[in-house]
Design a protein around this motif. Structure first.
Motif, PDB file in Angstrom:
ATOM      1  N   ALA A  81      -7.307 -26.427  27.749  1.00 27.15           N
ATOM      2  CA  ALA A  81      -5.839 -26.112  27.663  1.00 27.15           C
ATOM      3  C   ALA A  81      -5.050 -26.423  26.349  1.00 27.15           C
ATOM      4  O   ALA A  81      -4.161 -25.982  26.306  1.00 27.15           O
ATOM      5  N   THR A  82      -5.781 -27.652  25.719  1.00 31.04           N
ATOM      6  CA  THR A  82      -5.159 -28.065  24.606  1.00 31.04           C
ATOM      7  C   THR A  82      -6.198 -28.353  23.519  1.00 31.04           C
ATOM      8  O   THR A  82      -7.476 -28.554  23.728  1.00 31.04           O
ATOM      9  N   ASN A 124       5.954 -33.783  21.411  1.00 31.58           N
ATOM     10  CA  ASN A 124       7.025 -33.180  20.830  1.00 31.58           C
ATOM     11  C   ASN A 124       6.771 -33.652  19.260  1.00 31.58           C
ATOM     12  O   ASN A 124       7.735 -33.892  18.876  1.00 31.58           O
ATOM     13  N   PRO A 125       5.718 -33.169  18.733  1.00 26.10           N
ATOM     14  CA  PRO A 125       4.548 -32.609  18.939  1.00 26.10           C
ATOM     15  C   PRO A 125       3.577 -33.502  19.711  1.00 26.10           C
ATOM     16  O   PRO A 125       3.606 -34.800  19.680  1.00 26.10           O
ATOM     17  N   SER A 126       2.501 -32.830  20.487  1.00 26.90           N
ATOM     18  CA  SER A 126       1.502 -33.753  21.314  1.00 26.90           C
ATOM     19  C   SER A 126       0.452 -34.348  20.343  1.00 26.90           C
ATOM     20  O   SER A 126      -0.128 -33.647  19.533  1.00 26.90           O
ATOM     21  N   THR A 152      -2.131 -37.230  30.065  1.00 24.21           N
ATOM     22  CA  THR A 152      -1.909 -36.344  31.296  1.00 24.21           C
ATOM     23  C   THR A 152      -3.029 -35.665  31.541  1.00 24.21           C
ATOM     24  O   THR A 152      -3.836 -35.068  30.641  1.00 24.21           O
ATOM     25  N   ALA A 153      -3.461 -35.503  32.885  1.00 22.76           N
ATOM     26  CA  ALA A 153      -4.518 -34.477  33.225  1.00 22.76           C
ATOM     27  C   ALA A 153      -4.262 -33.206  33.012  1.00 22.76           C
ATOM     28  O   ALA A 153      -3.436 -32.602  33.346  1.00 22.76           O
ATOM     29  N   VAL A 172      -0.832 -33.385  25.630  1.00 25.69           N
ATOM     30  CA  VAL A 172      -1.903 -34.285  25.499  1.00 25.69           C
ATOM     31  C   VAL A 172      -2.712 -34.506  26.504  1.00 25.69           C
ATOM     32  O   VAL A 172      -2.344 -34.501  27.600  1.00 25.69           O
ATOM     33  N   PRO A 173      -4.275 -34.147  26.112  1.00 28.92           N
ATOM     34  CA  PRO A 173      -5.211 -34.119  27.326  1.00 28.92           C
ATOM     35  C   PRO A 173      -5.449 -35.808  27.702  1.00 28.92           C
ATOM     36  O   PRO A 173      -5.127 -36.558  27.089  1.00 28.92           O
TER      37      PRO A 173
END
Length: 166
Positions: free
Chosen positions: A39-40, A156-158, A33-34, A64-65
């Protein structure tokens, strides 16, 4: 999910279901995902053996990046250009991830080893090959007995999961 058949030809399938077959030259597929860089963050890397495959899991702090994957016959550290190798590796998969292993203040979010050699049936090792300016690269080495390499995204988790199938 990205699927890569090895070692001679590569079938790559993105998370959107688009497939392409390419020759021996390196290939890149964007998945995930963009999200904006930073951000993560990478928080953990682990590997394990299953009945028909070895698995590498990359855990992230929040979402998830986006990422791409490239196959090649060699890995290099991005800063020094120093080669990275694992004994018995026939090929390497390198993930180019829009994330980092440190936060915006430079504090590490992943404190584990930067390079790990494994003693698994197909997976030879993994390494962080780059962690610079919102670009994180993780390389994975595997043996010639590999049938295909499959990447997928779990939430969930990423995490990004790489299955090295024999």
């Amino acid at each position: 999910m990205a699927v890569v058949s090895v070692p001679r030809r590569h079938l790559v399938r993105s998370a959107l279901g688009v497939a392409a077959v390419v020759g021996i030259a390196a290939t890149t597929v964007l998945s995930g995902t963009a999200q904006a860089a930073g951000a993560t963050y990478l928080t953990n890397i682990r590997a394990g053996e299953h009945a028909t495959y070895d698995r590498v899991v990359l855990d992230f702090s929040a979402g998830v990046p986006a990422y791409g994957s490239t196959t090649s016959n060699e890995l290099y550290q991005c800063a020094s250009g120093k080669p990275i190798s694992f004994p018995n590796s026939a090929e390497y998969l390198e993930l180019d991830i829009a994330s980092a292993a440190h936060d915006d203040n430079g504090n590490p979010t992943y404190t584990g080893p930067r390079q790990v050699t494994t003693n698994l049936p197909s997976l030879t090792g993994y390494a962080i090959t780059c962690d610079f300016e919102g670009k994180l690269k993780v390389g994975i080495g595997y043996k010639s007995n590999v049938h295909q390499v499959v990447t997928s995204v779990l939430t969930n988790p990423s995490r990004i999961v790489i299955d090295v199938q024999r």
